[in-house]
Design a protein around this motif. Structure first.
Motif, PDB file in Angstrom:
ATOM      1  N   PHE A 250      -1.322 -13.146 109.270  1.00 60.87           N
ATOM      2  CA  PHE A 250      -1.205 -12.430 108.001  1.00 60.87           C
ATOM      3  C   PHE A 250       0.234 -12.339 107.518  1.00 60.87           C
ATOM      4  N   ALA A 251       1.141 -11.916 108.374  1.00 60.71           N
ATOM      5  CA  ALA A 251       2.522 -11.667 107.965  1.00 60.71           C
ATOM      6  C   ALA A 251       3.187 -12.933 107.438  1.00 60.71           C
TER       7      ALA A 251
ATOM      8  N   GLU B 149      -5.818 -10.822 102.048  1.00 61.86           N
ATOM      9  CA  GLU B 149      -6.320  -9.519 102.503  1.00 61.86           C
ATOM     10  C   GLU B 149      -7.784  -9.591 102.884  1.00 61.86           C
TER      11      GLU B 149
ATOM     12  N   PRO C 185      -6.395  -5.722 111.410  1.00 59.74           N
ATOM     13  CA  PRO C 185      -5.144  -5.564 112.173  1.00 59.74           C
ATOM     14  C   PRO C 185      -5.429  -5.045 113.579  1.00 59.74           C
TER      15      PRO C 185
ATOM     16  N   GLU D 128       0.611  -2.700 112.847  1.00 60.41           N
ATOM     17  CA  GLU D 128       0.331  -3.930 112.091  1.00 60.41           C
ATOM     18  C   GLU D 128      -0.319  -3.600 110.753  1.00 60.41           C
TER      19      GLU D 128
ATOM     20  N   ARG E 193       1.186  -4.619 107.109  1.00 63.25           N
ATOM     21  CA  ARG E 193       0.393  -5.362 106.124  1.00 63.25           C
ATOM     22  C   ARG E 193       0.403  -4.644 104.777  1.00 63.25           C
ATOM     23  N   LYS E 194       0.221  -3.346 104.818  1.00 66.35           N
ATOM     24  CA  LYS E 194       0.208  -2.557 103.595  1.00 66.35           C
ATOM     25  C   LYS E 194       1.530  -2.678 102.856  1.00 66.35           C
TER      26      LYS E 194
ATOM     27  N   GLN F 256       3.663  -5.170 103.039  1.00 64.46           N
ATOM     28  CA  GLN F 256       3.784  -6.514 102.481  1.00 64.46           C
ATOM     29  C   GLN F 256       2.975  -6.668 101.199  1.00 64.46           C
TER      30      GLN F 256
END
Length: 239
Positions: free
Chosen positions: A75-76, A168, A174, A179, A183-184, A186
């Motif tokens: 994801f990142a 998403e 996560p 994590e 994510r939030k 980002q």
């Protein structure tokens, strides 16, 4: 070379224009077309097609490509690549807008100079009208290229928004609270960057519309001395 982009025109593979014989060719027109070329190259590299082709389908193509890498990158990394593209496009938007505004201002100044030369009898009417007709034609062409580039940049911003949504949706949950927080953050960063690009693209659209109004205004190219206004309007009404 120019290619069709919806109802507009965009520069083709040989983006640098030939010398147009005006004082605005260098550096203003060269700089504008260089900025356009960078947008076209990004579009070509990320869509696998000519910059002007299938603009409306780019969002889905870009999003699919981004999501397809999600499993391998995580994801990142996937979201980070999108954010990097958004921020790079902001620089491209600014370059196109600034160089276009500079080119339009130069065209306006050159029209005024032609009018002054005519007024002070340094140019005959026929020569002055020919020069103004050339400026109108070139400005109309530049406006079409700006409109096409603006359409590409707007579709690219739509692609970034769709990509963040699909990342998403497709990413596995996560593994940790930390994590989830990252994510939030980002996603918020991406959304803010997309909104900023939307704002500057709206400003770019307004700038192009102002240039279009200028190009369609007979007063901008009026030869006021010795010629009745009705004759001026008639002479300068078309391309």
């Amino acid at each position: 070379m120019f290619t069709q982009t919806g109802n507009f025109m965009s520069a083709g593979d040989d983006e640098q224009p030939s010398d147009d014989g005006t004082s605005c060719y260098s550096p203003q027109r060269i700089t504008f077309y260089a900025a356009v070329a960078e947008v076209n190259e990004a579009q070509r590299m990320q869509s696998g097609a000519a910059a002007g082709a299938l603009v409306a389908g780019f969002a889905a193509t870009y999003a699919d490509s981004t999501v397809s890498k999600l499993a391998a990158t995580g994801f990142a990394a996937a979201m980070g690549l999108v954010i990097a593209d958004i921020e790079t496009d902001r620089t491209r938007i600014a370059a196109v807008t600034d160089s276009f505004d500079s080119l339009v201002a130069c065209r306006s100044n050159e029209a005024q100079q032609i009018n002054d030369d005519y007024k002070n009898r340094r140019l005959e009417r026929e020569a002055a009208e020919e020069k103004l007709a050339t400026l109108r034609r070139l400005l109309a062409q530049d406006i079409q290229v700006a409109q096409g580039t603006n359409a590409i940049l707007k579709e690219r911003n739509n692609a970034f928004k769709l990509s963040t949504q699909q990342i998403e949706a497709e990413a596995p949950p996560p593994a940790t609270t930390n994590e989830a927080t990252q994510r939030k953050e980002q996603v918020q960063k991406a959304d803010a960057a997309i909104q900023t690009n939307q704002k500057v693209l709206s400003q770019q659209t307004a700038s192009i519309e102002e240039a279009e109004a200028l190009a369609n205004s007979p007063e901008e190219f009026e030869l006021s001395l010795w010629m009745p206004a009705t004759t001026v309007v008639a002479a300068l009404s078309g391309y």
